[in-house]
Each structure stands twice: as C-alpha cells, then as structure tokens.
Motif scaffolding. Structure first.
Motif, PDB file in Angstrom:
ATOM      1  N   LEU A   3       0.871  -1.176   0.000  1.00  0.00           N
ATOM      2  CA  LEU A   3       0.000   0.000   0.000  1.00  0.00           C
ATOM      3  C   LEU A   3       0.901   1.217   0.000  1.00  0.00           C
ATOM      4  O   LEU A   3       1.712   1.391   0.916  1.00  0.00           O
ATOM      5  CB  LEU A   3      -0.895  -0.014   1.242  1.00  0.00           C
ATOM      6  CG  LEU A   3      -1.790   1.202   1.428  1.00  0.00           C
ATOM      7  CD1 LEU A   3      -2.943   1.188   0.431  1.00  0.00           C
ATOM      8  CD2 LEU A   3      -2.341   1.253   2.854  1.00  0.00           C
ATOM      9  N   LEU A   4       0.802   2.046  -1.046  1.00  0.00           N
ATOM     10  CA  LEU A   4       1.681   3.221  -1.127  1.00  0.00           C
ATOM     11  C   LEU A   4       1.119   4.381  -0.320  1.00  0.00           C
ATOM     12  O   LEU A   4       1.845   5.104   0.333  1.00  0.00           O
ATOM     13  CB  LEU A   4       1.876   3.639  -2.584  1.00  0.00           C
ATOM     14  CG  LEU A   4       2.495   2.582  -3.508  1.00  0.00           C
ATOM     15  CD1 LEU A   4       2.590   3.118  -4.931  1.00  0.00           C
ATOM     16  CD2 LEU A   4       3.877   2.172  -3.002  1.00  0.00           C
ATOM     17  N   TRP A   5      -0.168   4.599  -0.442  1.00  0.00           N
ATOM     18  CA  TRP A   5      -0.806   5.636   0.369  1.00  0.00           C
ATOM     19  C   TRP A   5      -2.276   5.319   0.576  1.00  0.00           C
ATOM     20  O   TRP A   5      -2.861   4.542  -0.191  1.00  0.00           O
ATOM     21  CB  TRP A   5      -0.637   7.028  -0.253  1.00  0.00           C
ATOM     22  CG  TRP A   5      -1.030   7.135  -1.706  1.00  0.00           C
ATOM     23  CD1 TRP A   5      -0.186   7.048  -2.778  1.00  0.00           C
ATOM     24  CD2 TRP A   5      -2.350   7.332  -2.258  1.00  0.00           C
ATOM     25  NE1 TRP A   5      -0.893   7.169  -3.954  1.00  0.00           N
ATOM     26  CE2 TRP A   5      -2.217   7.356  -3.661  1.00  0.00           C
ATOM     27  CE3 TRP A   5      -3.606   7.492  -1.695  1.00  0.00           C
ATOM     28  CZ2 TRP A   5      -3.313   7.527  -4.507  1.00  0.00           C
ATOM     29  CZ3 TRP A   5      -4.699   7.666  -2.543  1.00  0.00           C
ATOM     30  CH2 TRP A   5      -4.538   7.686  -3.936  1.00  0.00           C
ATOM     31  N   LEU A   6      -2.832   5.917   1.604  1.00  0.00           N
ATOM     32  CA  LEU A   6      -4.243   5.716   1.928  1.00  0.00           C
ATOM     33  C   LEU A   6      -4.845   7.064   2.309  1.00  0.00           C
ATOM     34  O   LEU A   6      -4.245   7.809   3.091  1.00  0.00           O
ATOM     35  CB  LEU A   6      -4.380   4.734   3.098  1.00  0.00           C
ATOM     36  CG  LEU A   6      -5.792   4.474   3.634  1.00  0.00           C
ATOM     37  CD1 LEU A   6      -6.589   3.611   2.658  1.00  0.00           C
ATOM     38  CD2 LEU A   6      -5.743   3.792   4.998  1.00  0.00           C
ATOM     39  N   GLY A  65     -20.764  12.569   9.108  1.00  0.00           N
ATOM     40  CA  GLY A  65     -20.557  12.603   7.657  1.00  0.00           C
ATOM     41  C   GLY A  65     -21.709  11.965   6.918  1.00  0.00           C
ATOM     42  O   GLY A  65     -22.549  11.290   7.508  1.00  0.00           O
ATOM     43  N   GLU A  66     -21.761  12.195   5.609  1.00  0.00           N
ATOM     44  CA  GLU A  66     -22.800  11.584   4.783  1.00  0.00           C
ATOM     45  C   GLU A  66     -22.227  10.474   3.907  1.00  0.00           C
ATOM     46  O   GLU A  66     -22.869   9.470   3.642  1.00  0.00           O
ATOM     47  CB  GLU A  66     -23.454  12.648   3.875  1.00  0.00           C
ATOM     48  CG  GLU A  66     -24.453  13.524   4.602  1.00  0.00           C
ATOM     49  CD  GLU A  66     -25.515  12.715   5.327  1.00  0.00           C
ATOM     50  OE1 GLU A  66     -26.074  11.784   4.714  1.00  0.00           O
ATOM     51  OE2 GLU A  66     -25.765  12.999   6.518  1.00  0.00           O
ATOM     52  N   VAL A  67     -20.973  10.692   3.434  1.00  0.00           N
ATOM     53  CA  VAL A  67     -20.342   9.729   2.546  1.00  0.00           C
ATOM     54  C   VAL A  67     -18.926   9.450   3.025  1.00  0.00           C
ATOM     55  O   VAL A  67     -18.147  10.388   3.204  1.00  0.00           O
ATOM     56  CB  VAL A  67     -20.249  10.281   1.100  1.00  0.00           C
ATOM     57  CG1 VAL A  67     -19.710   9.205   0.155  1.00  0.00           C
ATOM     58  CG2 VAL A  67     -21.589  10.778   0.627  1.00  0.00           C
ATOM     59  N   ALA A  68     -18.611   8.197   3.243  1.00  0.00           N
ATOM     60  CA  ALA A  68     -17.238   7.831   3.579  1.00  0.00           C
ATOM     61  C   ALA A  68     -16.484   7.627   2.269  1.00  0.00           C
ATOM     62  O   ALA A  68     -17.007   7.011   1.345  1.00  0.00           O
ATOM     63  CB  ALA A  68     -17.214   6.559   4.409  1.00  0.00           C
ATOM     64  N   ILE A  69     -15.282   8.187   2.200  1.00  0.00           N
ATOM     65  CA  ILE A  69     -14.478   7.994   0.986  1.00  0.00           C
ATOM     66  C   ILE A  69     -13.162   7.327   1.348  1.00  0.00           C
ATOM     67  O   ILE A  69     -12.484   7.728   2.299  1.00  0.00           O
ATOM     68  CB  ILE A  69     -14.251   9.338   0.269  1.00  0.00           C
ATOM     69  CG1 ILE A  69     -15.600   9.832  -0.259  1.00  0.00           C
ATOM     70  CG2 ILE A  69     -13.269   9.178  -0.899  1.00  0.00           C
ATOM     71  CD1 ILE A  69     -15.581  11.182  -0.875  1.00  0.00           C
ATOM     72  N   LEU A  70     -12.855   6.265   0.623  1.00  0.00           N
ATOM     73  CA  LEU A  70     -11.592   5.555   0.829  1.00  0.00           C
ATOM     74  C   LEU A  70     -10.837   5.585  -0.492  1.00  0.00           C
ATOM     75  O   LEU A  70     -11.411   5.260  -1.536  1.00  0.00           O
ATOM     76  CB  LEU A  70     -11.832   4.077   1.168  1.00  0.00           C
ATOM     77  CG  LEU A  70     -12.637   3.627   2.366  1.00  0.00           C
ATOM     78  CD1 LEU A  70     -14.115   3.713   2.106  1.00  0.00           C
ATOM     79  CD2 LEU A  70     -12.262   2.199   2.696  1.00  0.00           C
ATOM     80  N   ARG A  71      -9.592   6.006  -0.451  1.00  0.00           N
ATOM     81  CA  ARG A  71      -8.765   5.925  -1.649  1.00  0.00           C
ATOM     82  C   ARG A  71      -7.404   5.374  -1.266  1.00  0.00           C
ATOM     83  O   ARG A  71      -6.910   5.646  -0.186  1.00  0.00           O
ATOM     84  CB  ARG A  71      -8.578   7.318  -2.276  1.00  0.00           C
ATOM     85  CG  ARG A  71      -9.829   7.850  -2.962  1.00  0.00           C
ATOM     86  CD  ARG A  71      -9.720   9.324  -3.310  1.00  0.00           C
ATOM     87  NE  ARG A  71      -8.487   9.638  -4.027  1.00  0.00           N
ATOM     88  CZ  ARG A  71      -8.275   9.388  -5.321  1.00  0.00           C
ATOM     89  NH1 ARG A  71      -9.210   8.806  -6.032  1.00  0.00           N
ATOM     90  NH2 ARG A  71      -7.136   9.709  -5.889  1.00  0.00           N
ATOM     91  N   GLY A  72      -6.830   4.607  -2.159  1.00  0.00           N
ATOM     92  CA  GLY A  72      -5.516   4.084  -1.854  1.00  0.00           C
ATOM     93  C   GLY A  72      -4.847   3.583  -3.108  1.00  0.00           C
ATOM     94  O   GLY A  72      -5.511   3.259  -4.099  1.00  0.00           O
ATOM     95  N   GLU A  73      -3.522   3.560  -3.074  1.00  0.00           N
ATOM     96  CA  GLU A  73      -2.793   3.017  -4.213  1.00  0.00           C
ATOM     97  C   GLU A  73      -2.012   1.803  -3.743  1.00  0.00           C
ATOM     98  O   GLU A  73      -1.301   1.850  -2.741  1.00  0.00           O
ATOM     99  CB  GLU A  73      -1.834   4.058  -4.796  1.00  0.00           C
ATOM    100  CG  GLU A  73      -1.083   3.517  -6.011  1.00  0.00           C
ATOM    101  CD  GLU A  73      -0.337   4.603  -6.788  1.00  0.00           C
ATOM    102  OE1 GLU A  73      -0.346   5.769  -6.334  1.00  0.00           O
ATOM    103  OE2 GLU A  73       0.242   4.271  -7.833  1.00  0.00           O
ATOM    104  N   VAL A  74      -2.179   0.718  -4.474  1.00  0.00           N
ATOM    105  CA  VAL A  74      -1.491  -0.517  -4.111  1.00  0.00           C
ATOM    106  C   VAL A  74      -0.569  -0.920  -5.248  1.00  0.00           C
ATOM    107  O   VAL A  74      -0.975  -0.954  -6.409  1.00  0.00           O
ATOM    108  CB  VAL A  74      -2.502  -1.649  -3.823  1.00  0.00           C
ATOM    109  CG1 VAL A  74      -1.769  -2.943  -3.512  1.00  0.00           C
ATOM    110  CG2 VAL A  74      -3.398  -1.260  -2.663  1.00  0.00           C
ATOM    111  N   GLU A  75       0.663  -1.186  -4.880  1.00  0.00           N
ATOM    112  CA  GLU A  75       1.653  -1.544  -5.882  1.00  0.00           C
ATOM    113  C   GLU A  75       1.916  -3.038  -5.819  1.00  0.00           C
ATOM    114  O   GLU A  75       2.102  -3.603  -4.747  1.00  0.00           O
ATOM    115  CB  GLU A  75       2.946  -0.786  -5.583  1.00  0.00           C
ATOM    116  CG  GLU A  75       4.041  -1.032  -6.583  1.00  0.00           C
ATOM    117  CD  GLU A  75       5.360  -0.407  -6.106  1.00  0.00           C
ATOM    118  OE1 GLU A  75       5.918   0.392  -6.855  1.00  0.00           O
ATOM    119  OE2 GLU A  75       5.801  -0.725  -4.987  1.00  0.00           O
ATOM    120  N   ALA A  76       1.882  -3.659  -6.982  1.00  0.00           N
ATOM    121  CA  ALA A  76       2.189  -5.079  -7.056  1.00  0.00           C
ATOM    122  C   ALA A  76       3.193  -5.271  -8.184  1.00  0.00           C
ATOM    123  O   ALA A  76       3.495  -4.326  -8.906  1.00  0.00           O
ATOM    124  CB  ALA A  76       0.919  -5.878  -7.331  1.00  0.00           C
TER     125      ALA A  76
END
Lengths: 368, 197
Positions: A3-6, A65-76
C-alpha cells in the motif's frame, strides 16, 4: 503487494486521513478506541469491499458525515492501481479502479490481497461452521475471482429455492426440481473450490502447526457434508449427488421451509491429531490452530502469486505467548505489515512507528 | 413545483422507466416549445399504439391484429418454437436472420422471490401449442441470469417427456471482440462449450 498511500474522509472516526505507510513493518500504537483498527479495516475494504468486522456499510460512515471515501494506491509486481470507493450512508456504493468503474467489483481482489489476524479469530475454531465456510470461500475467491461469482450465484439460487419453500401453497414438483438443479449446478462449483483450497492448504497447515506447537500432532481440515459422498471430484457427478440429496430432503425442506442440504450447510472443521479442534483442543492449542490457519493462508497466497499479500495484524500480540509471537514474526519478511497495539512494548518487532490519537472525536495518525 | 399543467406532464414522464425527475423536466420543457400539431402527433401516436396493439393470440408477441406478423407468415417453419421472456426479445432474435420458426413469449422468468412461478407465466398456453401445432423442437432464448436459466431448465422438464427436443442458447464470446475484453465467467462458459475443429 504494498500500500503506497491511503486517504480517508468521513470514514469511522477519521474526518480526514492522509497516510503514507512504510513499505515494510508499520506499528500503529494508540489507546483503545483511538482509531487504529479503522485503518486496517479501510485497507481490507479496498480489496474485499466489506469490513472484516462484519458490520454493514453504513457503520463505516463517520457520525457527522454523509459519505465515507476511501482511496488508496497498491503496488504489485504487475503494476500499481489506484482504488477509490465512496460509501454513502444511504444509497449505492461507488467503486473505481484507476479512475474507471471496474467491470466487476471482484476484479479488485487482484489488486489488493490481504491476510488479516483479528483478536476474535479464535471464533474460527470455537464457534459455528459459517465462519469456517466463509474463510474457505474467501481464500477460494483470492485464488480465483470467478469463485466469487459462483458463490453469489449459489446464494441467489438457494434464496430462490427458499422463497419457493416459503410460499403459501405447496410448490409443484417440476418447479422445485428446477431450483434443485440450479442450486446443485452452482453448489458443485462452490464445493470444488473449497476442496481445492483444503488440498492446497493441507501440507502448509500441518507443517506450520508442528513448528508452532513443537508437537507431532497433525492439524488438518476435515470437511463434513451431508450430501457429498467424498468420492466425486467432478462438477457433474457432484451436482448429481446434490440433486439426489435435495430430492431426499424435500419433505424436511417443505416442512421447515428452508433448504437443509448443500454447501451452505456443510461443516468444515479443524482436526488436531484426529480430535475435533473445537471440542478437544486446549485454549493454547486453539490459538496455535488459528495462527497456523492464517499463516497457511498467507503462504498459500504468497506462493500462488509469487507475491506476499499485505498482512493486517489487529492487536494480536497481546493474545500470543512468546514462542507463537516469534513464529509469526519469522514469517513477516517480504510482506508489508500493519500492526496495531495499545502499547509499543506489546509488539516484539521493530518497524515504523505511528501514533494514533483521538482528539475531540477525531482520529489522527502521526509519525511517532 | 411548476405550473399545474407542466407539473402534471413532468409527473407522468417521471413514471416512465429510465426517466428521473431531471430528465422528465427537460422533456417537458422541450415539449413546451414544439408546435401544437407536433404535440398532437406524439399524443396520438401514444394513444393509437395503446388502442391498436394487443397481444398475438398464438405467441403473445405484440401485434396490431389477432395474429402477429410472424405468426401470420406462412413461410415460417412449423414445429419449431423459440421461447423468450419478453416481446422485445423477439426483435433481437429476428435481427439475426438465422431463425425461421415461431416464437412464444412467456412474459418473464421464474423467480419465487418476486412471486413469479410457472403459473404466472404463459407455460400453459405453450403446452397447448405443443399439442395443437405438433411442435417437435423448442429453443430457450431466456436471459443468461439465474432466473432465466431456471426458466430454461423448467421448460426442458416440461417438454422433454413429451418428446420435444429442447435446447438453450450457448454462452460465449462476442464475435469481432478481443479475447481479453471477455470477463472470466463468459470465457469460462465459452471454454466449457468449446467446439472441436
């Protein structure tokens, strides 16, 4: 896999989080309820699209909150992917991979594979069969994303058959027979995938358990099924066995208005030297069984894809004695690991430190 | 809230499938700008269709007379029936130009959860046709969903004991497409249904 960032917003107790973890071991240290597990939960959600805590999606949205947002970059090894998910309190979830909607959500499993150790993992040995069925099905889905489609087709077919059994009038024979066939076709595929996981896991499971417990006891899966003879190994014969079983159980099913035979009622159990682990294993043995199971899953995924999955260890060291902790730590190299603990001294391994704090209802992660 | 005549149209349009409040408003304001004869033509077209079109008495396709165009075509092959869920599906199969038999519209697919069993579909009418028309082969062109598959299976259970040959459409790759665009499930089905060369 790394996981590069979250990034999180309005997820659990995080109104905002930007987290750039280390590519090796990450220690998330903080008091209970500060938001440590939520970080692990978010990482798992990126690939599995559900919480490993087994809560509904709404529970993931922060209180104000109304909307949970999850973002992440995964390197393989095959490249890196940016995954973005928005989970509204009401309405439909949106999933994106690299800025586009994936054709199937199950594609995300290819991008994020994680093995999770939880404090209540002991339930895998102690409680009912459904936890163990889910575990086998999840690993099957990690190995083959199509298995996820088979599992959902099977569930739908059983739901349809149950709806038919619940009707006010006795359903006609042919109609019930139709759903028997449909349940059996998908059920045979689900069954075969489970058998494959058990076969692949078997050698890993017994050798890891012997290492952990320093005993000669064999740890193995034993799959109890009221419909599969154990002799059939192809889809058609298995489907025929399930059709026969459904036909035989029809009077009972009609009386109880529910489908009582099939993979959803099978009991995969763990046997330790020919004893049922649930009944006969000591507390310590049960811990070793669970640990061996998670580690065998980890090894299986690593060997299959030639790449270590992400390891999520939620508050596990407080539960493990020194020898089991050491056995677990010996396997960490090569994987990106996220460890949560209340106190630094609970974790017998070095790594990048992160302080997780809660202030005014908001969680924060800062470099320690 | 718009002026009552506009609001009434917006509400009616918003009841159509695939049309939300926003699109309904856009359509209504577009219609507000067209000439009165054009508006009348549209309204008449809707009413005429509703009044004139009924179901074919034989296959339950939509039709302007007792028998639909396909059923009244004497060049159609007798003894062969293609069973579909909805009348729209007939148009899709017809476009292939590969099928020369008749059709039968079931009116949906079997789904106990939705309260739809064989009794709610036109299986009884189909059975009557099998006998009276001496049908020897049936093709299930139902949707490749769980419910569509179950409907095809049910059809086979009904017709096979009568000596009727029953088949269902194959699942496979879209022609002219790239292999890597196919999803794993479709590709998996295509592998199972592979053809010897």
């Amino acid at each position: 896999m790394r996981l590069l960032w979250l990034q999180l917003s309005d997820f659990r107790s995080y109104s905002e989080l930007h987290f750039q973890p280390d590519s090796a071991v990450n220690l998330l240290i903080g008091p209970n309820g500060s938001g440590k597990t939520a970080v692990l939960e978010a990482i798992g959600y990126l690939g599995y699209l559900r919480s490993f805590r087994g809560v509904p999606d709404e529970a993931l949205v922060s209180l104000d909150g109304e909307v949970a947002i999850l973002r992440g970059e995964v390197e393989a090894s095959a490249g890196s992917h940016v995954i973005g998910i928005s989970v509204p309190r009401m309405g439909r979830r949106k999933v994106e991979a690299d800025g586009k909607r994936p054709r199937r959500n199950r594609e995300l499993r290819r991008y994020v594979r994680a093995v999770t150790f939880l404090p209540d993992d002991l339930n895998i040995v102690k409680t009912g069969a459904s936890v163990r069925r889910t575990l086998l099905d999840d690993v099957a889905g990690d190995l083959h994303p199509t298995a996820i489609a088979d599992q959902s087709e099977y569930e739908k077919a059983v739901r349809q058959r149950n709806a038919l059994l619940k009707q006010e009038f006795t359903p006609n024979d042919q109609e019930l027979g139709t759903w028997d066939e449909k349940v059996a076709q998908a059920g045979a595929r689900v069954h075969l995938r489970r058998m494959e996981v058990i076969d692949l896991m078997a050698p890993l499971l017994s050798s890891i358990y012997r290492d952990l417990s320093a005993s000669d006891d064999e740890l193995e899966w034993s799959y109890e099924s009221k419909w599969a003879s154990g002799q059939a190994h192809d889809e058609q014969t298995l489907a025929a066995e399930l059709v026969t079983a459904l036909k035989q159980s029809r009077p009972i099913d009609l009386a109880r208005r529910i489908t009582t035979r099939g993979p959803h009622r099978d009991d995969p159990s763990l046997r330790l030297g020919n004893r049922d682990g649930r009944v006969h294993a000591s507390q310590g043995e049960q811990r070793s069984i669970v640990l061996a199971l998670r580690l065998a899953t980890f090894d299986l995924l690593r060997d299959t894809f030639s790449e270590a999955p992400i390891l999520l260890l939620d508050d596990v060291f407080s539960e493990l004695d020194v020898s089991r902790s050491v056995a677990l730590l010996e396997r960490l190299p090569g994987a990106q690991v996220f460890i949560t603990a209340a106190r630094r001294e609970d974790v017998p391994v070095g790594g990048r430190m992160w302080d997780v704090t809660m202030d005014g209802g908001q969680s924060r992660v800062t470099a320690g | 809230m718009f002026e009552p005549p506009i609001q009434r149209l917006v509400d009616e349009l918003a009841r159509l499938p695939g049309v939300g409040q926003k699109s309904a408003q856009r359509l209504a304001f577009h219609l507000l700008n067209i000439d009165e004869p054009d508006a009348r033509r549209l309204a008449d077209a809707i009413i005429e269709m509703r009044v004139q079109v009924r179901l074919c008495q034989r296959c339950f396709n939509v039709s302007a007379s007792d028998l639909c165009m396909i059923c009244s075509d004497s060049r159609r092959e007798p003894g062969l029936v293609c069973v579909v869920e909805r009348a729209q599906d007939i148009v899709v199969v017809e476009r292939t130009q590969e099928y020369r038999g008749s059709y039968h519209v079931l009116g949906g697919s079997i789904s106990p959860i939705a309260g739809i069993g064989p009794e709610q579909l036109r299986f009884r009418e189909l059975m009557a046709r099998i006998e009276s028309e001496d049908i020897t082969e049936a093709i299930a062109a139902t949707n490749p969903t769980i419910e569509g598959d179950a409907t095809a299976l049910y059809l086979a259970r009904l017709l096979k004991p009568l000596g009727v040959k029953v088949s269902k459409l194959a699942s496979g790759l879209p022609v002219g497409g790239d292999l890597d665009y196919a999803d794993e499930i479709t590709l998996g089905r295509a592998l199972i249904g592979r053809q010897q060369l």
